[in-house]
Design a protein around this motif. Structure first.
Motif, mmCIF file in Angstrom:
data_model
loop_
_atom_site.group_PDB
_atom_site.id
_atom_site.type_symbol
_atom_site.label_atom_id
_atom_site.label_comp_id
_atom_site.label_asym_id
_atom_site.label_seq_id
_atom_site.Cartn_x
_atom_site.Cartn_y
_atom_site.Cartn_z
ATOM 1 N N MET A 9 5.464 -6.120 127.774
ATOM 2 C CA MET A 9 5.425 -7.687 127.597
ATOM 3 C C MET A 9 4.881 -8.366 126.610
ATOM 4 O O MET A 9 5.311 -8.934 125.714
ATOM 5 C CB MET A 9 4.984 -8.146 128.977
ATOM 6 N N GLU A 10 3.590 -7.427 126.218
ATOM 7 C CA GLU A 10 2.896 -8.013 125.033
ATOM 8 C C GLU A 10 3.485 -8.174 123.783
ATOM 9 O O GLU A 10 3.417 -8.933 122.894
ATOM 10 C CB GLU A 10 1.416 -7.050 124.979
ATOM 11 N N ASN A 11 4.480 -6.887 123.535
ATOM 12 C CA ASN A 11 5.123 -6.822 122.173
ATOM 13 C C ASN A 11 6.243 -8.053 122.342
ATOM 14 O O ASN A 11 6.225 -8.592 120.972
ATOM 15 C CB ASN A 11 5.718 -5.562 122.066
ATOM 16 N N ILE A 12 6.627 -8.454 123.107
ATOM 17 C CA ILE A 12 7.718 -9.572 123.146
ATOM 18 C C ILE A 12 6.968 -10.744 122.645
ATOM 19 O O ILE A 12 7.307 -11.373 122.043
ATOM 20 C CB ILE A 12 8.427 -9.602 124.316
ATOM 21 N N GLU A 13 5.912 -11.110 123.334
ATOM 22 C CA GLU A 13 5.172 -12.180 122.964
ATOM 23 C C GLU A 13 4.730 -12.305 121.705
ATOM 24 O O GLU A 13 4.636 -13.365 120.629
ATOM 25 C CB GLU A 13 3.843 -12.595 123.856
ATOM 26 N N MET A 14 4.126 -11.029 121.058
ATOM 27 C CA MET A 14 3.756 -11.045 119.924
ATOM 28 C C MET A 14 4.806 -11.114 118.754
ATOM 29 O O MET A 14 4.551 -11.971 117.674
ATOM 30 C CB MET A 14 2.941 -9.481 119.730
ATOM 31 N N ASN A 15 6.029 -10.629 119.204
ATOM 32 C CA ASN A 15 7.111 -10.610 118.266
ATOM 33 C C ASN A 15 7.427 -12.180 117.887
ATOM 34 O O ASN A 15 7.787 -12.492 117.110
ATOM 35 C CB ASN A 15 8.065 -9.949 118.434
ATOM 36 N N LYS A 16 7.569 -12.860 119.208
ATOM 37 C CA LYS A 16 8.049 -14.191 119.167
ATOM 38 C C LYS A 16 7.156 -15.184 118.342
ATOM 39 O O LYS A 16 7.344 -15.889 117.596
ATOM 40 C CB LYS A 16 8.020 -14.855 120.726
ATOM 41 N N LYS A 17 5.957 -14.782 118.595
ATOM 42 C CA LYS A 17 4.883 -15.589 117.635
ATOM 43 C C LYS A 17 4.908 -15.347 116.283
ATOM 44 O O LYS A 17 4.731 -16.015 115.443
ATOM 45 C CB LYS A 17 3.403 -15.412 118.406
ATOM 46 N N ALA A 18 5.060 -14.196 116.049
ATOM 47 C CA ALA A 18 5.100 -13.702 114.410
ATOM 48 C C ALA A 18 6.371 -14.186 113.780
ATOM 49 O O ALA A 18 6.348 -14.744 112.877
ATOM 50 C CB ALA A 18 5.294 -11.937 114.543
ATOM 51 N N VAL A 19 7.386 -14.120 114.773
ATOM 52 C CA VAL A 19 8.670 -14.613 114.051
ATOM 53 C C VAL A 19 8.394 -16.163 113.700
ATOM 54 O O VAL A 19 8.892 -16.614 112.771
ATOM 55 C CB VAL A 19 10.039 -14.418 115.184
ATOM 56 N N TRP A 20 7.827 -17.091 114.796
ATOM 57 C CA TRP A 20 7.657 -18.496 114.608
ATOM 58 C C TRP A 20 6.825 -18.636 113.554
ATOM 59 O O TRP A 20 7.181 -19.712 112.560
ATOM 60 C CB TRP A 20 7.081 -19.061 115.897
ATOM 61 N N MET A 21 5.769 -17.853 113.352
ATOM 62 C CA MET A 21 4.784 -17.996 112.166
ATOM 63 C C MET A 21 5.650 -18.110 110.834
ATOM 64 O O MET A 21 5.517 -18.773 109.719
ATOM 65 C CB MET A 21 3.643 -17.109 112.146
ATOM 66 N N LEU A 22 6.305 -16.751 110.534
ATOM 67 C CA LEU A 22 7.203 -16.499 109.354
ATOM 68 C C LEU A 22 8.137 -17.476 109.238
ATOM 69 O O LEU A 22 8.321 -17.961 107.892
ATOM 70 C CB LEU A 22 7.703 -15.167 109.603
ATOM 71 N N LEU A 23 8.816 -17.829 110.218
ATOM 72 C CA LEU A 23 9.871 -18.803 109.880
ATOM 73 C C LEU A 23 9.232 -20.182 109.432
ATOM 74 O O LEU A 23 10.030 -20.830 108.602
ATOM 75 C CB LEU A 23 10.938 -19.216 111.399
ATOM 76 N N HIS A 24 8.248 -20.575 109.864
ATOM 77 C CA HIS A 24 7.657 -22.045 109.579
ATOM 78 C C HIS A 24 6.778 -21.965 108.200
ATOM 79 O O HIS A 24 6.422 -22.752 107.672
ATOM 80 C CB HIS A 24 6.849 -22.580 110.786
ATOM 81 N N TRP A 25 6.687 -20.662 107.744
ATOM 82 C CA TRP A 25 5.910 -20.407 106.628
ATOM 83 C C TRP A 25 6.607 -21.017 105.577
ATOM 84 O O TRP A 25 6.143 -21.929 104.596
ATOM 85 C CB TRP A 25 5.717 -19.086 106.359
#
Length: 86
Positions: free
Chosen positions: A1-17
């Motif tokens: 589960m932790e990887n899914i949340e980490m990936n979601k957060k990382a994706v959000w950060m990169l898309l908004h960069w």
């Protein structure tokens, strides 16, 4: 589960960069490549090189290394935060 949340957060950060100011919908491939690299990289400089190479290859534009390091540090912080959640 932790990887899914980490990936979601990382994706959000990169898309908004949005380093090239083209809108957050313009980076799907690059985001996927960087998030995949994040799985196996813990060093900000190493991840920054990947970020710089991925975006430069796709857009034929250069991002200053310092900006890539800043993003890499944020992504690695998210990764370690996810690992610490029980």
């Amino acid at each position: 589960m932790e990887n899914i949340e980490m990936n979601k957060k990382a994706v959000w950060m990169l898309l908004h960069w949005d380093p090239f100011k083209i809108g957050k919908d313009g980076y799907d491939t690059e985001t996927a490549d960087v998030v995949a690299a994040l799985q196996g990289i813990d060093n900000p400089s190493d991840l920054a090189k990947v970020i710089q190479n991925v975006y430069e290859h796709s857009f034929e534009q250069w991002i200053p290394f310092e900006e890539c390091v800043e993003m890499a540090r944020k992504l690695i912080a998210v990764k370690f935060e996810a690992k610490c959640i029980i």
